[in-house]
Structures are given as structure tokens and as C-alpha cells.
Design a protein around this motif. Structure first.
Motif, mmCIF file in Angstrom:
data_model
loop_
_atom_site.group_PDB
_atom_site.id
_atom_site.type_symbol
_atom_site.label_atom_id
_atom_site.label_comp_id
_atom_site.label_asym_id
_atom_site.label_seq_id
_atom_site.Cartn_x
_atom_site.Cartn_y
_atom_site.Cartn_z
ATOM 1 N N SER A 183 41.105 50.647 -67.165
ATOM 2 C CA SER A 183 40.503 51.969 -67.361
ATOM 3 C C SER A 183 40.619 52.825 -66.103
ATOM 4 N N TYR A 184 40.390 52.213 -64.963
ATOM 5 C CA TYR A 184 40.460 52.968 -63.707
ATOM 6 C C TYR A 184 41.884 53.450 -63.437
ATOM 7 N N ALA A 219 44.212 53.984 -65.615
ATOM 8 C CA ALA A 219 44.502 55.029 -66.601
ATOM 9 C C ALA A 219 43.802 56.332 -66.234
ATOM 10 N N ASN A 220 42.589 56.237 -65.679
ATOM 11 C CA ASN A 220 41.845 57.422 -65.263
ATOM 12 C C ASN A 220 42.572 58.161 -64.144
ATOM 13 N N GLY A 264 45.764 59.688 -65.648
ATOM 14 C CA GLY A 264 45.423 60.793 -66.541
ATOM 15 C C GLY A 264 45.109 62.086 -65.825
ATOM 16 N N LYS A 279 47.354 62.808 -69.796
ATOM 17 C CA LYS A 279 46.030 62.526 -70.334
ATOM 18 C C LYS A 279 46.017 61.345 -71.300
ATOM 19 N N GLU A 304 44.840 57.486 -70.688
ATOM 20 C CA GLU A 304 43.482 57.006 -70.933
ATOM 21 C C GLU A 304 43.268 56.623 -72.394
ATOM 22 N N ASN A 338 34.850 61.265 -72.438
ATOM 23 C CA ASN A 338 36.093 60.592 -72.076
ATOM 24 C C ASN A 338 36.204 59.307 -72.879
ATOM 25 N N ASN A 374 38.409 56.917 -72.803
ATOM 26 C CA ASN A 374 38.734 55.757 -71.977
ATOM 27 C C ASN A 374 37.477 55.156 -71.355
ATOM 28 N N ASP A 416 44.050 64.367 -75.823
ATOM 29 C CA ASP A 416 43.059 63.325 -75.556
ATOM 30 C C ASP A 416 41.822 63.623 -76.398
#
Length: 294
Positions: free
Chosen positions: A56-57, A59-60, A63, A76, A79, A141, A143, A237
């Protein structure tokens, strides 16, 4: 401001990851020593959570990269991919938890209820702190919502293990342990399925929850607009909606009037339907009788 937000999010992800690793170690040892399926399943879940938080991090961070020639819509959807992967893994874990619970129903095992209770309280406190750390960012969000769902599931699982430990300690009801595990697993699978479904819809460019007939009625209130057709709307997203359509205008419109029409239609779409990006093509009579979706 965006860089600062990324740093804050990164610190929270790091904090939650370290905390989850410590919980995992404690619950693995506690589960093996006490014989509690609830603790062992919680430990496996926490181990997977550490991986999902890391995904997740990353991807964050990806993104938040700016649009470029390679990705004109930006990054985007990294995520959304992470949310899909993490929620899919969670579904697999819940299925395994249910299978193991059924096995434990058939062959109950002795459990050290006191040790089970102590470890579950430690896990509950740590999971609750992790959940709170991600709660504020999970609302907008998908994600982070998927990661928050993992933390929420861990917290509920710890609550379930604690409740089971009371019955095991007081009444030696060992069957409560797999029962609580199964109930939590079924609930979690439903929540994870919802995230998977939403992420798949976004990846498949499904239409957001917008009433296109209401869009048509609103757009036709703009002076000189007499029709709208060939609509496409999709999401990049969980929040970024793109809208594309052809509009029919009166033949006498010049370029200056046409630009004014574009601005008014765009304003309606953004204010009333929360559209982020609008692309319009003006026509006179072509397509006037075509349906909204073509």
C-alpha cells in the motif's frame, strides 16, 4: 503540501508495519504455546498485513507521481491495483481460516485460556493503535481503505480471541475459539469482497454512480444546447471521475459562444455530479437522435 502529506503517510505506514511485525511474533509464540487457533490465525493475518501495508505504501508513493508522456492520466491506479491485491489476499486468508475452524470443530484441542487472554489483549491494543493511525486517510482513498480494513479485521479478530479466551478459561469451552474465528472470517470476506468489487469496477473503467438521465436534464438547461449523446464516464481512482460526451448546439453559435457553452456545461458537471475532468465535442445535427450511450 503534497510532499509533506506523503511523508506523514509514509511515517504512519512505517509505524504500523513495525507494530504489526511485533504483534505477529507475539501471537505466533502465544498461539503455539497456548494451542489457540484464534491466536495463530491472527498471527498469520498480521504477517500478511505487514506485506499488504508495504504494498500500500509503495502504491501510495507511485500514485502521487505527476502525469507524464508515458502516463498522461498519471499513476493513480497504482493504488487501485494495490487495493485489489490486498483485498484478494484477505479473501484467501479468510477461506483458510474457515477451513481450519471446521477442522478444529471436529477435533477440539486443549487451549491455555489465560495465556490466550494475555496475548489477545496485547494484540488488541496494538491493532487498535494501528487502525487509528490509518483511519483519517481511509475515507477518500481506496488503497488506504483496503489497508485500514486489514487493521480493522485484526482488531475485531483480537476482540474475538479475547472473548473466546474468557469462555475457555472459565468453562473450558474450546469450541468457542474456532466459532469466533469462523464468524470473523465470514464477516471479513464480505468486507474484502466489497473492496475487490469496487477496485475491479475502476480497473474495468465501469461508470461511476451517476444518473445519466439527470446529467442530460441538467446539461439541456444550458442555453443553445439541444442534445447530448455518445457519453462515456469512468474513474481513474476512487475519486477522480472523467466525463466525455458530444453535445448538439444551435447552428448559429460562433466560437466565442461555444466556449461559453463549454464552460457552463463543465461547471454543471463538476458542481452537481463531482466530475473531475470534462471533454466535450460540439455538433449541430449529427447524432441528435442517438442515445446517451453509443
Amino acid at each position: 503540501m503534497e510532499h509533506e502529506h506523503t511523508q506523514v503517510t509514509g511515517k504512519r505506514f512505517f509505524f504500523v508495519t513495525v507494530l504489526n511485525i511485533l504483534i505477529t511474533i507475539a501471537e505466533f509464540f502465544g498461539g503455539f504455546i497456548s494451542g489457540s487457533l484464534g491466536l495463530l490465525s491472527d498471527a498469520v493475518h498480521n504477517l500478511e498485513d505487514s506485506l499488504s501495508i508495504f504494498i500500500s505504501y509503495i502504491a501510495n508513493v507511485i500514485g502521487r507521481k505527476h502525469n507524464d508522456a508515458a502516463k498522461t492520466f498519471g499513476y493513480k491506479r497504482a493504488e487501485i491495483l494495490a487495493a485489489f491485491v490486498n483485498s484478494s489476499i484477505l479473501i484467501v486468508i479468510t477461506i483458510l481460516m474457515i477451513i481450519e475452524s471446521i477442522r478444529r470443530f471436529r477435533t477440539p484441542q486443549h487451549i491455555n485460556g489465560t495465556l490466550m487472554m494475555v496475548v489477545s489483549v496485547i494484540g488488541l491494543a496494538a491493532n487498535f493503535i494501528s487502525m487509528i493511525a490509518l483511519w483519517s486517510s481511509s475515507k477518500d482513498n481506496l488503497n488506504i481503505k483496503a489497508t485500514f480494513l486489514h487493521m480493522l479485521s485484526d482488531t475485531l479478530s483480537s476482540v474475538g480471541v479475547f472473548i473466546a479466551s474468557i469462555f475457555v478459561t472459565l468453562f473450558q469451552w474450546y469450541w468457542v475459539d474456532p466459532l469466533i474465528t469462523m464468524i470473523i472470517a465470514i464477516w471479513l470476506s464480505k468486507e474484502a469482497y466489497d473492496v475487490v468489487k469496487e477496485s475491479v469496477n475502476i480497473l474495468m473503467e465501469a461508470s461511476p454512480n451517476i444518473d445519466l438521465n439527470a446529467v442530460k436534464a441538467a446539461v439541456l438547461t444550458v442555453p443553445d444546447v439541444v442534445g447530448i449523446h455518445h457519453i462515456h464516464d469512468w474513474m481513474i481512482d476512487g475519486n477522480y471521475i472523467i466525463f466525455d460526451a458530444h453535445i448538439n448546439v444551435n447552428k448559429n453559435c460562433n466560437m466565442e459562444e461555444l466556449e461559453k457553452i463549454y464552460r457552463e456545461v463543465e461547471k454543471i458537471l463538476k458542481e452537481q455530479f463531482h466530475v473531475s475532468h470534462v471533454t466535450l465535442q460540439a455538433e449541430c445535427t449529427r447524432g441528435l437522435k442517438e442515445p446517451l450511450i453509443f
